[in-house]
Write a protein that holds these residues in place. Structure first.
Motif, short mmCIF file in Angstrom:
data_model
loop_
_atom_site.label_atom_id
_atom_site.label_comp_id
_atom_site.label_asym_id
_atom_site.label_seq_id
_atom_site.Cartn_x
_atom_site.Cartn_y
_atom_site.Cartn_z
N VAL A 5 27.00 18.88 33.79
CA VAL A 5 27.03 19.43 32.43
C VAL A 5 25.95 18.75 31.60
CG1 VAL A 5 28.38 19.62 30.30
CG2 VAL A 5 29.47 20.05 32.51
N GLU A 6 25.17 19.56 30.88
CA GLU A 6 24.09 19.04 30.05
C GLU A 6 24.22 19.58 28.63
OE1 GLU A 6 20.53 18.92 33.42
OE2 GLU A 6 20.38 20.23 31.68
N LYS A 7 23.39 19.03 27.75
CA LYS A 7 23.30 19.57 26.40
C LYS A 7 22.79 21.00 26.47
CE LYS A 7 22.57 15.17 24.02
NZ LYS A 7 21.62 14.34 23.24
N SER A 8 23.35 21.84 25.63
CA SER A 8 22.92 23.24 25.56
C SER A 8 21.79 23.38 24.55
CB SER A 8 24.10 24.13 25.16
OG SER A 8 23.68 25.47 25.02
N ILE A 9 20.75 24.13 24.93
CA ILE A 9 19.66 24.40 23.99
C ILE A 9 19.40 25.90 23.96
CG2 ILE A 9 18.57 22.16 24.39
CD1 ILE A 9 16.42 23.67 26.02
N GLU A 10 18.64 26.34 22.99
CA GLU A 10 18.24 27.75 22.94
C GLU A 10 16.77 27.84 22.54
OE1 GLU A 10 19.53 29.28 18.53
OE2 GLU A 10 21.11 29.30 20.07
N VAL A 11 16.10 28.81 23.14
CA VAL A 11 14.70 29.07 22.81
C VAL A 11 14.52 30.57 22.61
CG1 VAL A 11 13.83 27.08 24.10
CG2 VAL A 11 14.03 29.30 25.24
N LYS A 12 13.52 30.91 21.80
CA LYS A 12 13.19 32.32 21.60
C LYS A 12 12.00 32.70 22.47
CE LYS A 12 15.05 33.24 17.00
NZ LYS A 12 14.75 33.75 15.64
N LYS A 13 12.11 33.84 23.12
CA LYS A 13 11.03 34.34 23.97
C LYS A 13 10.70 35.78 23.58
CE LYS A 13 10.57 30.83 26.84
NZ LYS A 13 9.30 30.10 27.05
N THR A 14 9.39 36.06 23.56
CA THR A 14 8.94 37.43 23.31
C THR A 14 9.21 38.28 24.55
OG1 THR A 14 7.19 36.65 21.84
CG2 THR A 14 6.96 38.87 22.72
N VAL A 15 9.74 39.48 24.34
CA VAL A 15 10.05 40.37 25.45
C VAL A 15 8.74 40.92 26.03
CG1 VAL A 15 11.15 42.52 26.15
CG2 VAL A 15 12.30 41.00 24.53
N GLU A 16 8.61 40.83 27.36
CA GLU A 16 7.45 41.36 28.06
C GLU A 16 7.88 42.46 29.02
OE1 GLU A 16 5.46 38.15 30.00
OE2 GLU A 16 5.39 36.89 28.21
N ILE A 17 7.01 43.45 29.20
CA ILE A 17 7.31 44.56 30.09
C ILE A 17 6.35 44.55 31.27
CG2 ILE A 17 7.37 47.08 30.33
CD1 ILE A 17 9.70 45.97 28.73
N ASP A 18 6.92 44.67 32.47
CA ASP A 18 6.12 44.83 33.68
C ASP A 18 6.27 46.27 34.16
OD1 ASP A 18 5.25 42.19 33.80
OD2 ASP A 18 6.99 41.55 34.97
N PHE A 19 5.16 46.92 34.44
CA PHE A 19 5.18 48.25 35.02
C PHE A 19 5.00 48.12 36.52
CE2 PHE A 19 4.03 49.10 30.63
CZ PHE A 19 4.84 50.19 30.33
N VAL A 20 5.86 48.78 37.27
CA VAL A 20 5.82 48.69 38.73
C VAL A 20 5.53 50.06 39.33
CG1 VAL A 20 7.37 46.71 38.86
CG2 VAL A 20 8.34 49.00 38.85
N GLY A 21 4.75 50.06 40.42
CA GLY A 21 4.42 51.32 41.07
C GLY A 21 3.18 51.94 40.49
N ASP A 22 2.79 53.08 41.04
CA ASP A 22 1.59 53.81 40.64
C ASP A 22 1.92 54.74 39.49
OD1 ASP A 22 -0.80 55.07 40.44
OD2 ASP A 22 -0.79 55.96 42.45
N ALA A 23 1.05 54.72 38.47
CA ALA A 23 1.26 55.60 37.32
C ALA A 23 1.07 57.07 37.69
CB ALA A 23 0.31 55.23 36.18
N GLY A 24 0.33 57.33 38.77
CA GLY A 24 0.19 58.70 39.27
C GLY A 24 -0.66 59.61 38.40
N ASN A 25 -1.63 59.06 37.65
CA ASN A 25 -2.51 59.92 36.85
C ASN A 25 -3.93 59.79 37.37
OD1 ASN A 25 -4.21 58.01 34.82
ND2 ASN A 25 -2.17 57.12 35.14
#
Length: 308
Positions: free
Chosen positions: A122-142
């Motif tokens: 058991v450890e001290k609890s902390i919190e951090v803020k992270k910016t949401v990032e998006i990964d695109f997977v696969g071929d866009a097909g255009n």
């Protein structure tokens, strides 16, 4: 005579089969069964959270058990699975040991378990803020030179909470979107979020205050443009000697937004630089234009000198 014996053998076999079916189906005998890979979870973690503490999650914490009971009940239990828990309500910071409890259905009893107690930290609890990032997977097909892009994210930041050593492993909060669902028309999609390490593997044992995000996705154009950099918060009697490291950046946007765009503006805060330092650029982009920063550094080296 021989024919009668064969008939008797057949009748005996049929009777044996019927008796076996009766015993298995109607009498429903007691049996023992080994259940493997039972996942162990911690309960009453909210009690620790109230004290500013959190359990350090161990990946693949599992036990196996031998249980006894009616065959039909055990067979049904195997379909739904078994749950093993450790109550951490009375745990304290540091090393702890807790009893593993199996949640068994009525009519099933525990014969033995591979580990009746487990150790955890058991450890001290902390919190951090992270910016949401998006990964695109696969071929866009255009067939055009377009890339899938996500914008207008909600929420665009997520709070990650957990044991200090575990939260420190979190590099980003990401969601994955299949590229072939993106077209040249804007579309709103919902995406599952997870905390990941630098290598992209999921960090177990942390809590996100948002498990999902909504974003608009669209195929957009990219372009390399020049960067015009200005400094701010310069100390009196000082001036910029040089700013190096970034001359141009790649941006992404609709064809209309990029039509006449040749350069973008950026500022660098030099308030804490005495003679030389590295700083991130803060960009001011036109509406509908975004920084395509995949693999591109926006860090510059700033040199300061006494004003002439």
């Amino acid at each position: 005579m021989l024919e009668n014996k064969n008939v008797l053998k057949i009748i005996s076999l049929i009777i044996a089969i019927l008796l076996w079916v009766y015993v298995m189906g109607e009498v429903n005998p007691d049996t023992k069964e080994k259940i493997s890979d039972i996942e162990v979870t911690f309960v009453n973690t909210e009690t620790l959270a109230d004290e500013g503490l959190a359990v350090v999650h161990e990946q693949d914490l599992r036990v196996s058990a031998i249980v006894k009971g009616k065959r039909s009940v055990i067979n049904e239990m195997k379909k739904t699975g078994l749950t093993a828990t450790v109550d951490v309500a009375d745990a304290s910071e540091g090393k702890n040991r807790g009893k593993v409890e199996l949640e068994l259905p009525s009519g099933v009893t525990l014969d033995s378990i591979s580990d009746d107690t487990i150790s955890y930290r058991v450890e001290k609890s902390i919190e951090v803020k992270k910016t949401v990032e998006i990964d695109f997977v696969g071929d866009a097909g255009n067939d055009k030179d377009l890339v899938p892009w996500a914008y207008d994210m909600y929420p665009d930041t997520v709070t990650v909470t957990g044991a200090e050593s575990v939260v420190n492993e979190v590099d980003a909060v990401r969601g994955k979107i299949t590229s072939n669902v993106v077209s040249e028309s804007p579309k709103t999609v919902e995406v599952e979020l997870m905390a990941v390490k630098k290598d992209g593997t999921e960090v177990q044992g942390v809590v996100l205050n948002h498990s999902k995000a909504k974003t608009t996705v669209r195929l957009m154009e990219t372009r390399d443009v020049d960067v015009t950099i200005t400094s701010k918060n310069m100390e009196n009697g000082k001036e910029v000697d040089s700013i190096s490291g970034v001359d141009s950046v790649k941006v992404v946007g609709t064809s209309e937004a990029l039509a006449d765009l040749d350069s973008v503006s950026a500022t660098v805060d030099v308030s804490d630089i005495k003679s030389q330092g590295k700083k991130e650029l803060n960009f001011s982009l036109p509406t509908g234009v975004y920084l395509y920063n995949k693999g591109n550094s926006t860090e510059v080296t700033v040199k300061i000198k006494t004003a002439q």
